[in-house]
Motif scaffolding. Structure first.
Motif, PDB file in Angstrom:
ATOM      1  N   ALA A 175       0.828  -1.208   0.000  1.00  0.00           N
ATOM      2  CA  ALA A 175       0.000   0.000   0.000  1.00  0.00           C
ATOM      3  C   ALA A 175       0.865   1.260   0.000  1.00  0.00           C
ATOM      4  CB  ALA A 175      -0.925  -0.015   1.215  1.00  0.00           C
ATOM      5  N   SER A 176       2.009   1.198   0.681  1.00  0.00           N
ATOM      6  CA  SER A 176       2.906   2.361   0.737  1.00  0.00           C
ATOM      7  C   SER A 176       3.382   2.742  -0.660  1.00  0.00           C
ATOM      8  CB  SER A 176       4.115   2.058   1.636  1.00  0.00           C
ATOM      9  OG  SER A 176       4.782   0.887   1.189  1.00  0.00           O
ATOM     10  N   GLY A 177       3.607   1.757  -1.516  1.00  0.00           N
ATOM     11  CA  GLY A 177       4.091   2.013  -2.878  1.00  0.00           C
ATOM     12  C   GLY A 177       3.054   2.733  -3.722  1.00  0.00           C
ATOM     13  N   LEU A 178       1.783   2.360  -3.564  1.00  0.00           N
ATOM     14  CA  LEU A 178       0.727   3.014  -4.342  1.00  0.00           C
ATOM     15  C   LEU A 178       0.503   4.445  -3.837  1.00  0.00           C
ATOM     16  CD1 LEU A 178      -1.293   2.932  -6.571  1.00  0.00           C
ATOM     17  CD2 LEU A 178      -2.914   1.781  -5.053  1.00  0.00           C
ATOM     18  N   SER A 179       0.564   4.615  -2.532  1.00  0.00           N
ATOM     19  CA  SER A 179       0.437   5.953  -1.943  1.00  0.00           C
ATOM     20  C   SER A 179       1.545   6.863  -2.475  1.00  0.00           C
ATOM     21  CB  SER A 179       0.510   5.815  -0.417  1.00  0.00           C
ATOM     22  OG  SER A 179       0.634   7.050   0.191  1.00  0.00           O
ATOM     23  N   ARG A 180       2.758   6.297  -2.586  1.00  0.00           N
ATOM     24  CA  ARG A 180       3.914   7.053  -3.079  1.00  0.00           C
ATOM     25  C   ARG A 180       3.732   7.419  -4.568  1.00  0.00           C
ATOM     26  NH1 ARG A 180       7.326   3.502  -1.319  1.00  0.00           N
ATOM     27  NH2 ARG A 180       8.421   2.969  -3.219  1.00  0.00           N
ATOM     28  N   ALA A 181       3.135   6.508  -5.338  1.00  0.00           N
ATOM     29  CA  ALA A 181       2.921   6.753  -6.776  1.00  0.00           C
ATOM     30  C   ALA A 181       1.952   7.924  -6.978  1.00  0.00           C
ATOM     31  CB  ALA A 181       2.386   5.496  -7.457  1.00  0.00           C
ATOM     32  N   ILE A 182       0.888   7.989  -6.165  1.00  0.00           N
ATOM     33  CA  ILE A 182      -0.069   9.091  -6.293  1.00  0.00           C
ATOM     34  C   ILE A 182       0.595  10.418  -5.901  1.00  0.00           C
ATOM     35  CG2 ILE A 182      -2.305  10.010  -5.536  1.00  0.00           C
ATOM     36  CD1 ILE A 182      -2.396   7.474  -7.371  1.00  0.00           C
ATOM     37  N   ARG A 183       1.425  10.361  -4.860  1.00  0.00           N
ATOM     38  CA  ARG A 183       2.166  11.560  -4.454  1.00  0.00           C
ATOM     39  C   ARG A 183       3.108  12.001  -5.584  1.00  0.00           C
ATOM     40  NH1 ARG A 183       2.266  16.315  -2.212  1.00  0.00           N
ATOM     41  NH2 ARG A 183       4.224  16.874  -1.200  1.00  0.00           N
ATOM     42  N   ASP A 243       4.627   7.791  11.119  1.00  0.00           N
ATOM     43  CA  ASP A 243       3.680   8.761  10.566  1.00  0.00           C
ATOM     44  C   ASP A 243       3.506   8.500   9.073  1.00  0.00           C
ATOM     45  OD1 ASP A 243       2.219  10.882   9.681  1.00  0.00           O
ATOM     46  OD2 ASP A 243       3.496  12.443  10.539  1.00  0.00           O
ATOM     47  N   THR A 244       2.328   8.011   8.695  1.00  0.00           N
ATOM     48  CA  THR A 244       2.096   7.717   7.268  1.00  0.00           C
ATOM     49  C   THR A 244       1.175   8.748   6.623  1.00  0.00           C
ATOM     50  OG1 THR A 244       0.311   6.220   7.898  1.00  0.00           O
ATOM     51  CG2 THR A 244       2.481   5.248   7.537  1.00  0.00           C
ATOM     52  N   LYS A 245       0.882   9.834   7.356  1.00  0.00           N
ATOM     53  CA  LYS A 245       0.081  10.897   6.734  1.00  0.00           C
ATOM     54  C   LYS A 245       0.946  11.683   5.752  1.00  0.00           C
ATOM     55  CE  LYS A 245      -3.312  11.539  10.434  1.00  0.00           C
ATOM     56  NZ  LYS A 245      -2.672  10.824  11.548  1.00  0.00           N
ATOM     57  N   THR A 246       2.250  11.734   6.033  1.00  0.00           N
ATOM     58  CA  THR A 246       3.158  12.345   5.069  1.00  0.00           C
ATOM     59  C   THR A 246       3.504  11.305   4.005  1.00  0.00           C
ATOM     60  OG1 THR A 246       5.099  11.637   6.334  1.00  0.00           O
ATOM     61  CG2 THR A 246       4.210  13.810   6.837  1.00  0.00           C
ATOM     62  N   VAL A 247       3.860  11.762   2.818  1.00  0.00           N
ATOM     63  CA  VAL A 247       4.297  10.842   1.752  1.00  0.00           C
ATOM     64  C   VAL A 247       5.662  11.291   1.269  1.00  0.00           C
ATOM     65  CG1 VAL A 247       3.772   9.847  -0.492  1.00  0.00           C
ATOM     66  CG2 VAL A 247       1.901  10.467   1.019  1.00  0.00           C
ATOM     67  N   PRO A 248       6.711  10.462   1.367  1.00  0.00           N
ATOM     68  CA  PRO A 248       6.672   9.158   2.035  1.00  0.00           C
ATOM     69  C   PRO A 248       6.507   9.318   3.549  1.00  0.00           C
ATOM     70  CG  PRO A 248       8.935   9.751   1.491  1.00  0.00           C
ATOM     71  CD  PRO A 248       8.064  10.813   0.888  1.00  0.00           C
ATOM     72  N   GLY A 249       6.093   8.229   4.194  1.00  0.00           N
ATOM     73  CA  GLY A 249       5.953   8.243   5.644  1.00  0.00           C
ATOM     74  C   GLY A 249       7.313   8.381   6.318  1.00  0.00           C
ATOM     75  N   HIS A 250       7.289   8.722   7.601  1.00  0.00           N
ATOM     76  CA  HIS A 250       8.570   8.862   8.308  1.00  0.00           C
ATOM     77  C   HIS A 250       8.416   8.511   9.783  1.00  0.00           C
ATOM     78  CE1 HIS A 250       6.622  12.659   9.346  1.00  0.00           C
ATOM     79  NE2 HIS A 250       7.587  12.947  10.213  1.00  0.00           N
ATOM     80  N   TYR A 251       9.554   8.235  10.440  1.00  0.00           N
ATOM     81  CA  TYR A 251       9.551   7.926  11.872  1.00  0.00           C
ATOM     82  C   TYR A 251       9.463   9.241  12.654  1.00  0.00           C
ATOM     83  CZ  TYR A 251      11.311   3.115  11.014  1.00  0.00           C
ATOM     84  OH  TYR A 251      11.477   1.806  10.604  1.00  0.00           O
TER      85      TYR A 251
END
Length: 580
Positions: free
Chosen positions: A221-229, A462-470
């Motif tokens: 899911a993280s990869g698709l979120s990153r693609a939209i960003r 934190d996955t509200k940011t794209v990419p997510g971060h610690y």
């Protein structure tokens, strides 16, 4: 509901039925095959199995192990020892696990035959999906697939992630035509090591084919979120390329430029459409606005990936999210026979022909725990998965915790609960409590000259940011000299340098993880946290500061007490030349 199955589909579905009807006898045969094939290996010979291939002898003589137990043997294979150490068949490469040992990726041995076994599981996915979604052979799939860098061990064997191995294999590159597996992304883009050139090309092809796209996906899911960003940040460049029919000069990969010469064409109407949609303030439903025929998203949203569900719902207008299979570097395990179910209901049916599976009851307080057979697990109980593979792992603890949710025929179905001991995860990274503790200790050394110390800390992904971060929350006991922005930034970087190689690669090369953030909170914040926990029924005697927080009221409390925030000023060091 069911689509008209082709004869191939019917055969695949019958195979699933046959395997799951006879799960226990299939498992017995798999173990016998593995033990017969590898009887004369150094590892099995050391336990005096003789020619025995039965379960009882196997269980009484072969111990349950972790990676650390066999690391010296893996080291020898990596260094070039070609004798049959773990497997009678030659080890053809190592698959690098996203889990780590001593901060480095684990190396999982694999043999040529495993590619065929994995391909068999892939071949079952579409026949299952076709039962629930009609007409998938009438269009294309926009899947964002990427390879990661690989390296060679001192003995000359490749070491790379399992999906990189698959995409670079002939099984993928020269796959026979199958109308259900037509991708918008050309192989040249998927196989490009530069992830930004690869993403740009894959997105461009997806936009050209927007009317034909029936499903959109990525592995996680993280990869698709990153693609939209990525689309959000680069739509102007993409629209320009489509308007002019020329590929952006920053895409320099020759094989991509050659293949895109056949794809590129001026299309001002499409460019105008993309500009109109992407200019809008709201990006809600952007996936179905740009790819209107999308029937579902194909992404893993179980385990740590569940945190991306709200983001994908927003971008897709709540399209179904299909989690189709369950696999790892160690072994491919099974598939989801109801792929259109809600993410919270995803269960994977273990395919008993993939390896020999045992289950360790997950009761952290208990010391005497007997391993249970695949067919003997109990509904509702949680287990840790233990595998024995054709490639030379024997009673190996994978570290996945699974809950039994039901049975398909005699094969159990499992919900993925979590990776054991994983505290933080954004993409394929996995950080445990010991690693986080060490990172905090290393970073806090920089505060010593200022007579400042870290009193308490916790964290969240934190996955509200794209990419997510610690995000790391620190409560500090501040000395007279206080602390500067520069010192805190160096603390962020010191933490990142202390984290494992999977994290550092995600930050430095794949750009799948954002800069680590330290949020300094007011003094007394962690006492308030304890008071809150006690008000909800925690015992004051047994209360421990949680090292990771996910419960919204707690993160809200922490965020309301922030004094300052600081980010890592640059990515940590990473190189593919790892320690073997």
């Amino acid at each position: 509901m069911a689509a008209n199955s082709t004869s191939n589909d019917a055969k695949a579905l019958e195979f699933i039925e046959e395997m799951t009807r006879n799960a226990d006898s299939v498992q017995e045969n798999v173990l016998a095959q593995i033990l017969t094939q590898n009887a004369h290996t150094e590892y099995l010979s050391g336990f005096n199995l003789g020619a025995a291939t039965d379960r009882h002898t196997f269980k009484s003589k072969i111990p349950m192990i972790t990676y650390e137990d066999i690391q010296p043997l893996i080291q020898r294979i990596a260094n070039g020892d070609r004798s049959p150490i773990l497997s009678a068949h030659p080890v053809t490469e190592f698959l690098t696990s996203s889990g780590t040992s001593a901060g480095e990726r684990k190396l999982m041995p694999t043999i040529k035959e495993e590619l065929d076994r994995r391909q068999l599981l892939y071949s079952l996915l579409m026949p299952v999906m076709n039962q629930y979604v009609n007409g998938l052979d009438k269009g294309k799939a926009l899947y964002f697939y990427f390879i990661k860098s690989e390296t060679k061990t001192p003995g000359g064997l490749l070491a790379r992630p399992v999906l990189t191995s698959y995409y670079k294999s002939s099984h993928f590159k020269t796959r026979p035509y199958d109308p259900f597996n037509v991708y918008t992304s050309p192989n040249e883009a998927i196989l490009c090591e530069d992830s930004s050139q690869s993403m740009y090309t894959q997105m461009l092809c997806g936009l050209y084919d927007r009317e034909q796209v029936l499903r959109v996906g990525a592995v996680f899911a993280s990869g698709l979120s990153r693609a939209i960003r990525f689309l959000q940040l680069n739509w102007k460049l993409l629209a320009h390329d489509i308007r002019t029919g020329s590929l952006n000069p920053t895409v320099t990969d020759i094989s991509i430029r050659d293949c895109m010469a056949r794809v590129m064409r001026p299309d001002p109407d499409l460019a105008d459409f993309i500009a109109r949609e992407c200019e809008k303030e709201s990006w809600e439903g952007i996936i179905t606005r740009i790819w209107p025929n999308t029937k579902y998203l194909d992404v893993i949203v179980t385990g740590a990936m569940a945190q991306y569900i709200p983001t994908l719902d927003y971008y897709s207008g709540g399209l179904p999210k299909a989690c189709t299979m369950y696999a790892s570097s160690e072994c491919y395990f099974g598939l989801n026979l109801k792929p259109m179910c809600k993410p919270s209901e995803v269960s994977y049916t273990i395919m008993p022909n993939m390896g020999y599976f045992e289950f360790l009851p997950h009761q952290p307080s208990s010391t005497h725990r007997e391993l249970v057979e695949l067919a003997d697990v109990e509904l509702g109980k949680e287990y840790e998965l233990v595998v024995t593979t054709y490639a030379g792992l024997y009673r190996y603890r994978v570290g996945d915790i699974l809950r039994v949710t039901g049975f398909h025929n005699s094969a159990p179905q499992f919900q993925f609960v979590k990776r054991k001991n994983v505290l933080l995860s954004i993409d394929s990274d996995k950080t445990d409590e010991a690693e986080l503790q060490a990172a905090v200790e290393n970073a806090s050394e920089l505060l010593k000259p200022l007579k400042t110390t870290v009193v308490e800390y916790t964290s969240y992904a934190d996955t509200k940011t794209v990419p997510g971060h610690y995000v790391i929350y620190w409560e500090l006991l501040v000395g007279k000299s206080g602390y500067s922005e520069e010192v805190m930034e160096q603390c962020c970087l010191a933490m990142e340098e202390s984290l494992n190689s999977v994290y550092r690669q995600g930050r430095a090369v794949d750009k799948s993880i954002g800069a680590l953030e330290i949020r300094v909170v007011k003094n007394g914040t962690f006492e308030e946290l304890m008071d809150y926990a006690i008000s909800r029924g925690a015992s004051i005697n047994q209360y421990k500061v949680p090292r990771c927080v996910t419960f919204a009221p707690i993160t809200e409390l922490l965020d309301s007490r922030i004094i300052s925030t600081h980010f890592s000023p640059s990515p940590p060091h990473w190189t593919p030349d790892r320690r073997f």
